[in-house]
Motif scaffolding. Sequence first.
Motif, PDB file in Angstrom:
ATOM      1  N   VAL A  18       0.820  -1.212   0.000  1.00 32.42           N
ATOM      2  CA  VAL A  18       0.000   0.000   0.000  1.00 32.42           C
ATOM      3  C   VAL A  18       0.855   1.264   0.000  1.00 32.42           C
ATOM      4  CG1 VAL A  18      -1.961  -1.139   1.112  1.00 32.42           C
ATOM      5  CG2 VAL A  18      -0.335   0.123   2.524  1.00 32.42           C
ATOM      6  N   THR A  19       2.132   1.152   0.363  1.00 25.29           N
ATOM      7  CA  THR A  19       2.972   2.358   0.371  1.00 25.29           C
ATOM      8  C   THR A  19       3.846   2.459  -0.882  1.00 25.29           C
ATOM      9  OG1 THR A  19       4.661   1.181   1.643  1.00 25.29           O
ATOM     10  CG2 THR A  19       3.085   2.493   2.892  1.00 25.29           C
ATOM     11  N   GLU A  78       3.335   3.005  -4.036  1.00 24.74           N
ATOM     12  CA  GLU A  78       3.095   4.133  -4.929  1.00 24.74           C
ATOM     13  C   GLU A  78       3.674   5.434  -4.362  1.00 24.74           C
ATOM     14  OE1 GLU A  78      -0.770   6.203  -6.789  1.00 24.74           O
ATOM     15  OE2 GLU A  78      -1.015   4.093  -6.208  1.00 24.74           O
ATOM     16  N   ALA A  79       3.482   5.602  -3.052  1.00 29.25           N
ATOM     17  CA  ALA A  79       3.999   6.816  -2.403  1.00 29.25           C
ATOM     18  C   ALA A  79       5.524   6.828  -2.420  1.00 29.25           C
ATOM     19  CB  ALA A  79       3.480   6.900  -0.979  1.00 29.25           C
ATOM     20  N   LYS A  85       1.308  10.430   4.080  1.00 25.63           N
ATOM     21  CA  LYS A  85       0.081   9.700   3.744  1.00 25.63           C
ATOM     22  C   LYS A  85      -0.280   8.791   4.912  1.00 25.63           C
ATOM     23  CE  LYS A  85       0.877  10.155  -1.020  1.00 25.63           C
ATOM     24  NZ  LYS A  85       0.162  10.207  -2.246  1.00 25.63           N
ATOM     25  N   THR A  86      -1.567   8.463   4.972  1.00 26.17           N
ATOM     26  CA  THR A  86      -1.994   7.520   6.021  1.00 26.17           C
ATOM     27  C   THR A  86      -2.890   6.445   5.413  1.00 26.17           C
ATOM     28  OG1 THR A  86      -3.804   9.029   6.564  1.00 26.17           O
ATOM     29  CG2 THR A  86      -1.868   9.120   7.979  1.00 26.17           C
ATOM     30  N   PRO A  87      -2.293   5.530   4.629  1.00 27.80           N
ATOM     31  CA  PRO A  87      -3.110   4.486   4.002  1.00 27.80           C
ATOM     32  C   PRO A  87      -3.579   3.438   5.015  1.00 27.80           C
ATOM     33  CG  PRO A  87      -0.782   4.113   3.563  1.00 27.80           C
ATOM     34  CD  PRO A  87      -0.872   5.427   4.273  1.00 27.80           C
ATOM     35  N   ASP A  88      -4.669   2.788   4.655  1.00 26.58           N
ATOM     36  CA  ASP A  88      -5.153   1.632   5.421  1.00 26.58           C
ATOM     37  C   ASP A  88      -4.272   0.438   5.055  1.00 26.58           C
ATOM     38  OD1 ASP A  88      -6.399  -0.654   6.326  1.00 26.58           O
ATOM     39  OD2 ASP A  88      -8.404  -0.063   5.686  1.00 26.58           O
ATOM     40  N   VAL A 115      -5.981  -2.712   3.051  1.00 26.56           N
ATOM     41  CA  VAL A 115      -6.898  -2.337   1.994  1.00 26.56           C
ATOM     42  C   VAL A 115      -7.203  -3.498   1.053  1.00 26.56           C
ATOM     43  CG1 VAL A 115      -5.187  -1.494   0.321  1.00 26.56           C
ATOM     44  CG2 VAL A 115      -7.437  -0.401   0.452  1.00 26.56           C
ATOM     45  N   VAL A 143      -4.239   2.367  10.630  1.00 26.27           N
ATOM     46  CA  VAL A 143      -3.637   3.033   9.481  1.00 26.27           C
ATOM     47  C   VAL A 143      -2.120   2.941   9.592  1.00 26.27           C
ATOM     48  CG1 VAL A 143      -5.519   4.697   9.174  1.00 26.27           C
ATOM     49  CG2 VAL A 143      -3.507   5.345  10.515  1.00 26.27           C
TER      50      VAL A 143
END
Lengths: 359, 359
Positions: free
Chosen positions: A37-38, A40-41, A282-285, A288, A344
């Motif tokens: 989930v990270t 891309e960032a 950013k604070t992704p789940d 996800v 998160v």
Amino acid sequence: MADSKASSLLKPLPMKGGDGTYSYSKNSTYQREGLMVTKEAVNEAISKLLDISNTSSTIRIADLGCSIGPNTYIAVQNLIEAVQKKYALKGFSTTEFQVFFNDVATNDFNTLFASLPPENHYFAAGVPGSFYSRLFPESSIDIVHASYALCWLSQVPIEVENKEWNRGKIFYSTSSDEVAEAYAAQFAKDVNNFLNARAKEIVVGGLLILVTPAIPQGFHRSKSAIGFAFDAIGSALMDMANDGIISEAQVDSFNLPYYITTPNEMVKLVERNDCFSIEIMKTPDPFVSKNQPINAKENSDHLRAAFECLIADHFGSSVVDQLFERIDQNEGLYSKLDASYSKVLLLLALKRKPSKGQN
Amino acid sequence: MADSKASSLLKPLPMKGGDGTYSYSKNSTYQREGLMVTKEAVNEAISKLLDISNTSSTIRIADLGCSIGPNTYIAVQNLIEAVQKKYALKGFSTTEFQVFFNDVATNDFNTLFASLPPENHYFAAGVPGSFYSRLFPESSIDIVHASYALCWLSQVPIEVENKEWNRGKIFYSTSSDEVAEAYAAQFAKDVNNFLNARAKEIVVGGLLILVTPAIPQGFHRSKSAIGFAFDAIGSALMDMANDGIISEAQVDSFNLPYYITTPNEMVKLVERNDCFSIEIMKTPDPFVSKNQPINAKENSDHLRAAFECLIADHFGSSVVDQLFERIDQNEGLYSKLDASYSKVLLLLALKRKPSKGQN
């Protein structure tokens, strides 16, 4: 070259080594999802922020708190691909990569090295030592990555260890404010030491990418999903104390050196330190990709991989099997973990400021 | 970043790990004596040859074939002290040191890292991989040290492995010329690969210090004291084959990937490669500090630490105890090792030539 004052306070214990049933290498899919989930960032950070002209012909990358794979290899591969893409876009010729895999000296580096990807396109090195001290020479690293690493405190706050502030518990999330404040103070000190060490090591314009479990503003500390899982270990230990298998005093003197920050808190700590600018936050789940009920056994195996060494060191290794059997048998446990709990990740991409002092 | 063609031929097996009775860490005093007798020459090399002005603010040192200590720490400490002395004499301020400890990926790095000197004044890293391939980025190392390392061939010569040239023996020193020539050809190839890799990695003006067992001119290859000890393993294995414990075919197909060079041969190989100039060459007696009869048990424990992994890999681990018991019980063995046998070390200090090609 550990700072002897700092290292005397450390008692760093690694993730469970080897490749057995309860090893970290077999039980770290949650952390791997964090990487997914990270990703891309991380690409965005390198593409926008990494100042290639300032780096030497070799790009040096460090993964801090790498443990024993395979996540560390995935993380490093992501970083290298992002840098290569940037080089290609700028029309620069390929560069060489040197990758430093860091964890505490008791980490299972033998397993780590044995499972290095055979087709890796970098020069690999293992670096033993606490990332709260210096690990590398001055201005020698271009990108530092630390995922699920800074959440490990250098030590349990000394007041919590010494005073009987946290009886019947092993974590601060449902404890009194004074316990939580001692944890926060320890985290603030650790983050400052971490940033000061990295500020020396990272070239000006270099990147520091941090991924750590967090709770967003608006959630009380007792509403952290990770804290909920830690509390499950705590109550199973108290049950064992009630059954006379271990003593209550043993539980009272056991506390997890782990901290779940908030985005605001991290921003304040980075700004106060003043060596790095915050470029991306950013604070992704972290979960996800799987909106399904929690797999209780998988969850407890993850906890075991992370905490077995700590628990065995404090209570003796004979306790570990029983403890996790109790957690596994508590079938209704995760039904209490509802939407009011937060889960998160906090991702920060920081850039080394030019010529800023250290605090 | 191993060269996949080269690495497919390698089957590198490490020294005996851990810190048990037969571990390399407990049975490497001969190699330590080698460090003692070469210390002065190493100091001389650094004092006379190291071009400080060409190095960056960090001095990077690599010990190749480091195994698991403590010798590697002593070697590195000697090197660092010599550099510090040179800096002090020139009135330069102190520099930072980064030390890379290299050995094959199956080396016991866990034991190595656990026994790092607590008061070391350098940033330590472990580098897994064969030193016959590239290990470090271009022009990134100032001093490479390799003691008792280049004597380990990357593999048994393929002709010796495939043809039945060396029946009843496990080493070439008392074998036919064709066996000895195949070993020499393998050594020549390995040394060239080694020098080409180091030529890329070492900065211009940087140093490559090699210490390896040798026999001086005038001694036949059968008169090497080390070869004598290897022959003792070979005859004990043949005795076991005669007793039906292992098969003769197993002995015939087992050969040690080890080579004892001569000073002239090494000079020719370095000159043919043409990347390095030979600045210092010495051939000290490695046993200068103890002119006393050979301690047979100590000797066989040293052999075991070095060769147990190889022997167990080929014959099965159950053979190892019996084999070394037989060697220990051969009481008259070392009485045959008289003054006609040679035991010298070859020390070479080489300097990276400016802009020379590779062969």
